[in-house]
Design an enzyme around this catalytic site. Structure first.
Site, PDB file in Angstrom:
ATOM      1  NE  ARG A 184     -11.362 -34.897  44.394  1.00  0.00           N
ATOM      2  CZ  ARG A 184     -11.892 -33.972  45.192  1.00  0.00           C
ATOM      3  NH1 ARG A 184     -12.827 -33.145  44.726  1.00  0.00           N
ATOM      4  NH2 ARG A 184     -11.469 -33.833  46.425  1.00  0.00           N
ATOM      5  CD  GLU A 205      -9.171 -38.679  42.390  1.00  0.00           C
ATOM      6  OE1 GLU A 205     -10.004 -38.672  43.328  1.00  0.00           O
ATOM      7  OE2 GLU A 205      -8.140 -37.998  42.386  1.00  0.00           O
ATOM      8  CB  SER A 241      -7.030 -39.795  46.055  1.00  0.00           C
ATOM      9  OG  SER A 241      -6.790 -38.806  47.015  1.00  0.00           O
TER      10      SER A 241
END
Ligand code: FAD
Ligand code: NAP
Length: 339
Positions: A165, A335, A239
């Site tokens: 990510r 994130e 998320s």
């Protein structure tokens, strides 16, 4: 021709649905317009924010600078050879619509990434990943315009520095380039199916389906719809934190205290822990504070029930980080991009 708008509400342009606005706004719908606009504005010292689908951002205040809305479209086949086909896709294309288009053509490689919201241009930024597949596996190169020079640069897979990510565009190249196109190498025959992620084979079996690019996409969509809050119904950005990857020694200490801790060994010997489990174990799952909170089914997703303030959601995320750090000595990394 690019029209500069002023005082534009951003509420409908990002999935958290926070009521903020941008001082200036421009939509760019071609590489040429984008270069012209950026060259004309090189001297400007106004802060610039690139916006795709707004599905990975949280606004804590109005944006005092310029928002560039990427609307550069187009899907072009650039090469075919053997089992493979290379496509160049405009950064303003919708990611899930691209996945559906590829399936209709019989092209494989991104079916596990079905139903991820957002634009193609943002996909490399955090090397989008889901159900055992990451963008890097099909990524060839991207084209981006450097904001400070107006020059177009090509980044291959190595220069994107993809990680979990993560990419160079979340680190020192953050906010410095407008990604205008992405080139992918997909399969047009002899597809390499990825059914390593537990939920996929389980769901295929439950539905009596043989694995194929189409059926994998179908079950991924079904699982996602059953588990994740729909941003059209409850504001969220997926998320909020990444799953932490920790040393084996740190993991063993946690496992001694929590024998049933779910964990996924990584190729380098480290261990990935589901952040959702850590947050849930600290008691945050379903916690609601007025019009915002932690989703009741997915502890990794922070939600705006309507009318929430981004700064409050950020503050909640910091309380969660502090609580996980105190209980597990793990620093959860955000994130979502905060502005
Ligand atoms: P934005 O939110 O518009 O932008 C994100 C960041 O990229 C910002 O910093 C922005 O400035 C920058 N940016 C955007 N476009 C450009 C561009 N063209 N050039 C340069 N910079 C740009 N992510 C996953 O990896 N896997 C998942 O499974 C997943 N599931 C999700 C589920 C839900 C319900 C939601 C809401 C989000 C999910 N996400 C997931 C997160 C998100 O969808 C992805 O990160 C997606 O790639 C973001 O695309 P976007 O166009 O919405 O980006
Ligand atoms: P899940 O299936 O309940 O699993 C929880 C976590 O465990 C996942 O985050 C996943 O890590 C990890 N995991 C599960 N099975 C694994 C396996 N076989 N190998 C390695 N890791 C495994 O997760 P979920 O929340 O429903 O999400 C499903 C998938 O969609 C995940 O890949 C997740 O990343 C992705 N997703 C991402 C976002 C986002 O905003 N980034 C939002 C929703 C869903 P990984 O996350 O590393 O895969």
């Amino acid at each position: 021709m690019s029209h500069l708008l002023t005082n534009v509400s951003l509420q409908a342009y990002h999935t958290f649905g926070i009521d903020v606005s941008s001082a200036f706004w421009v939509s760019l719908d071609s590489q040429r317009h984008a270069v012209e606009f950026l060259v004309d504005n090189i001297e400007s010292d106004m802060p610039v924010l690139m916006l795709g689908g707004g599905s990975n951002m949280l606004f804590t205040q109005d944006w005092s600078g310029l928002v560039i809305h990427n609307q550069i479209k187009g899907i072009d086949v650039v090469q075919t050879e053997g089992d493979y086909i290379w496509i160049r896709v405009g950064g303003g294309e919708n990611w899930h619509e691209l996945v559906m288009h590829c399936l209709e053509q019989g092209w494989g490689g991104i079916e596990n990434l079905s139903l991820i919201p957002g634009s193609v241009g943002a996909a490399p930024i955090q090397n989008i990943g889901a159900y055992g597949v990451e963008l890097t596996e099909v990524f060839v190169q991207l084209e981006a315009i450097q904001l400070s020079t107006g020059l177009t640069r090509t980044f291959d897979r190595q220069s994107c520095q993809f990680g979990y990510r993560d990419s160079i565009f979340k680190r020192h190249a953050k906010g410095k380039f407008l990604i205008t196109s992405v080139t992918l190498r997909l399969t047009r025959q002899n597809h390499r199916l990825n059914t390593t992620y537990g939920a996929i084979p389980t769901e295929l079996e439950k539905q009596g389906l043989e694995p194929s690019i189409a059926t994998i996409s179908k079950v991924v969509c079904d699982i996602r719809k059953s588990k994740l809050p729909d941003p059209d119904e409850i504001g969220n950005a997926g998320s909020f934190f990444k799953n932490p990857i920790i040393s084996n020694t740190a993991f063993e200490a946690i496992q001694a205290a929590y024998p049933s801790v779910p964990h996924y060994p990584q190729p380098d010997g480290k261990i990935k822990l589901p952040a959702a489990w850590l947050i849930q174990t600290c008691g945050w799952k379903g916690k609601r504070i007025g019009n915002y909170g932690v989703h009741e089914r997915q502890a990794l997703v922070l939600v705006n029930y309507g009318g929430a303030n981004g700064a409050d959601i950020l503050s909640l995320s910091q309380d969660i980080q502090a609580s996980v750090a105190e209980t597990f000595q793990i620093e959860l990394e955000r994130e979502v991009n905060v502005y």
